[in-house]
Design an enzyme around this catalytic site. Structure first.
Site, PDB file in Angstrom:
ATOM      1  N   HIS A 156       3.067   7.762 -21.916  1.00 30.24           N
ATOM      2  CA  HIS A 156       3.835   8.791 -21.172  1.00 30.24           C
ATOM      3  C   HIS A 156       3.072   9.288 -19.949  1.00 30.24           C
ATOM      4  O   HIS A 156       3.231  10.440 -19.541  1.00 30.24           O
ATOM      5  CB  HIS A 156       4.192   9.987 -22.065  1.00 30.24           C
ATOM      6  N   SER A 277      -2.152   5.704   8.781  1.00 31.91           N
ATOM      7  CA  SER A 277      -0.947   6.381   9.234  1.00 31.91           C
ATOM      8  C   SER A 277      -0.980   6.448  10.754  1.00 31.91           C
ATOM      9  O   SER A 277      -2.049   6.510  11.362  1.00 31.91           O
ATOM     10  CB  SER A 277      -0.919   7.777   8.621  1.00 31.91           C
ATOM     11  N   LYS A 283      -5.763   9.219   6.890  1.00 29.87           N
ATOM     12  CA  LYS A 283      -5.103   8.525   5.789  1.00 29.87           C
ATOM     13  C   LYS A 283      -5.446   7.051   5.648  1.00 29.87           C
ATOM     14  O   LYS A 283      -5.649   6.339   6.613  1.00 29.87           O
ATOM     15  CB  LYS A 283      -3.574   8.667   5.930  1.00 29.87           C
ATOM     16  N   GLU A 290       2.512  -0.859  -2.625  1.00 30.38           N
ATOM     17  CA  GLU A 290       3.829  -0.230  -2.434  1.00 30.38           C
ATOM     18  C   GLU A 290       4.878  -1.274  -2.065  1.00 30.38           C
ATOM     19  O   GLU A 290       5.992  -1.288  -2.599  1.00 30.38           O
ATOM     20  CB  GLU A 290       3.756   0.843  -1.338  1.00 30.38           C
TER      21      GLU A 290
END
Ligand code: ARG
Length: 462
Positions: A156, A277, A283, A290
């Site tokens: 979980h 970014s 970043k 992804e």
């Protein structure tokens, strides 16, 4: 240029129809398979006395020339030729003259396309398998380096029990091993030759399907031609296999994304496989995992699309089936690239052992061990032990320590049967290494799994 009238159709086709009907723009990808198939077919026709040796030589040379033209960008693809089969045959006939027109004896585009497409799928089934084996080597290497590296095992997405990082990597190795086996079994199941089935009913010519099958690397010809010309199960197989591979990749990707976040900090992807970014200079983004997670969507789409195309089709070939190719090409290319980049990203990532081990000290990961202690040392029924351990965890939470660091006096006060030896049980590494059962996470058990995968991989790579 619109297609000339031919056969039963006596008027020139409209250009709109040509554009709508053509598969050439995408099935030109099958040019090599088409020529390979034609070579085998012509060779067989000559062996059977259906073509002369002279005609065969002309056809072979002509096809070789067509191949060279395609590979050196000198071939003109014309939409009016409809598909790669017609385009190649037309060019062959331009080069060698009327003999070119004999190549299509005892075959149809229906068995021809079934052959070309199957050759493509078979070849790429093995290619994807090969890429997965490289991925497995990297996973195994990481596992071998981390049999002592502890991290919180989760259920979980909540801290559950300490496990080692090797064990975690081997879980993915297991998934990809099944994928490899699925590809192999699909390869074997589908390794039968469609050529010689002609339009749907076979042919009156004395052809030798065994000969073409073995020349093309198939185990045998297919058994029933009516099925063969309309069967695309081999395409469904590779689409399903790729969908499953990407499912596994997306699960691992999700973990890589989580692990590389500041909240986890378990791993860092190398700069060469990270992006930045355009506005936030600080970043470093995990675009690779992804995108892998995202690409899973498109390969699912390709599978569902082909299932839907085939649903309810009457026997045998129907033009609907021309819609079978683009999704397969897309899934194959997506799979090859995805496995390759995942392998590279894993191979170059750094593992932060300290962060993983530190995270184990959050969430009372040895609670199950305390319950087991109460069962084994105090003779309590498990349910009672479970309840008392729960109360001790609540107490630990109250005083703000992890169960593994809970003062002995408090433990003793809450469960008088607890002895000094409980400390050993609460120790997180002890907790991990206690799980020695087969397939468990103890370093000892993990090492056995590593040997198993090492042997399997050595054999599979041969
Ligand atoms: N371009 C066609 C396809 O991809 C080839 C088979 C055409 N056969 C036919 N009977 N029209 O399906």
């Amino acid at each position: 240029m619109a297609k000339l009238a031919s056969g039963r159709v006596t008027e020139k086709s409209s250009e709109l129809l040509d554009r709508f009907n053509a598969s050439l723009l995408f099935d030109k990808k099958l040019y090599a398979e088409d020529i390979e198939g034609s070579m085998a077919h012509a060779t067989m026709l000559a062996k059977q006395g259906i073509l002369t040796q002279e005609e065969l030589s002309q056809i072979q040379e002509g096809l070789q020339k067509v191949k060279e033209e395609i590979e050196t960008d000198r071939f003109t693809f014309e939409i009016a030729d409809e598909d790669i089969h017609m385009a190649i045959e037309k060019r062959l006939t331009e080069i060698i003259g009327d003999t070119g027109k004999k190549l299509h004896t005892a075959r149809s585009r229906n068995d021809q396309v079934a052959l070309d497409f199957r050759l493509y799928v078979q070849k790429n089934t093995l290619k994807i398998k090969h890429e997965l084996l490289k991925l497995e080597s990297v996973l195994l290497r990481i596992a071998e380096e981390h049999t002592e590296t502890m991290l919180p095992g989760m259920t979980h997405l909540q801290h559950a029990q300490p496990i080692n990082f090797a064990y975690h990597m081997l879980a993915y190795m297991s998934m990809f091993k099944r994928d490899i086996e699925r590809l192999q079994s699909a390869y074997e199941r589908n390794n039968f030759s469609p050529i010689g089935c002609a339009a749907l009913a076979g042919t009156p010519y004395g052809i030798d399907r065994e000969a073409t099958a073995s020349a093309l690397g198939f185990d045998a010809p297919t058994v029933n031609c009516l099925d063969t010309v309309s069967d695309r199960d081999f395409a469904l197989d590779i689409l399903y296999n790729i969908a499953t591979i990407l499912t596994h990749i997306s699960r691992l990707s999700e973990e890589l994304i989580l692990w590389s976040s500041s909240e986890f900090g378990f791993i860092a992807l190398s700069d060469s496989y990270s992006t930045s970014s355009s506005i936030m200079p600080q970043k470093k983004n995990p675009d690779v995992p992804e995108l892998l997670r995202g690409k899973t969507g498109r390969v699912y789409g390709n599978l569902i699309a082909l299932l839907t195309v085939l649903k309810g089709l009457p026997l045998a070939y129907n033009k609907d089936m021309q819609e079978d190719k683009e999704g397969v090409f897309d899934s194959v290319e997506t799979a090859l690239l995805s496995v390759e980049i995942l392998t590279a990203a894993l191979d170059t990532m750094t593992v932060n052992k300290e962060a993983m081990e530190k995270a184990c000290r959050v969430g009372h990961l040895s609670a199950t061990d305390l319950a087991d202690y109460l069962v084994q040392k105090c003779g309590m029924p498990f349910r009672d032990a479970y309840k008392i351990t729960g109360a001790i965890v609540v107490e630990a939470q109250k005083i703000g320590v992890d169960l593994s660091e809970m003062p002995y006096e408090i433990l003793k006060a809450m469960a008088p049967c607890i002895g000094e030896d409980v400390k050993g049980y609460l120790d997180l590494r002890h907790s991990m290494n206690a799980r020695t059962s087969q397939g468990g996470t103890a370093t000892e058990a993990t090492l056995k799994q590593i040997s198993y995968f090492r042997e399997w991989l050595a054999e599979a790579i041969r």
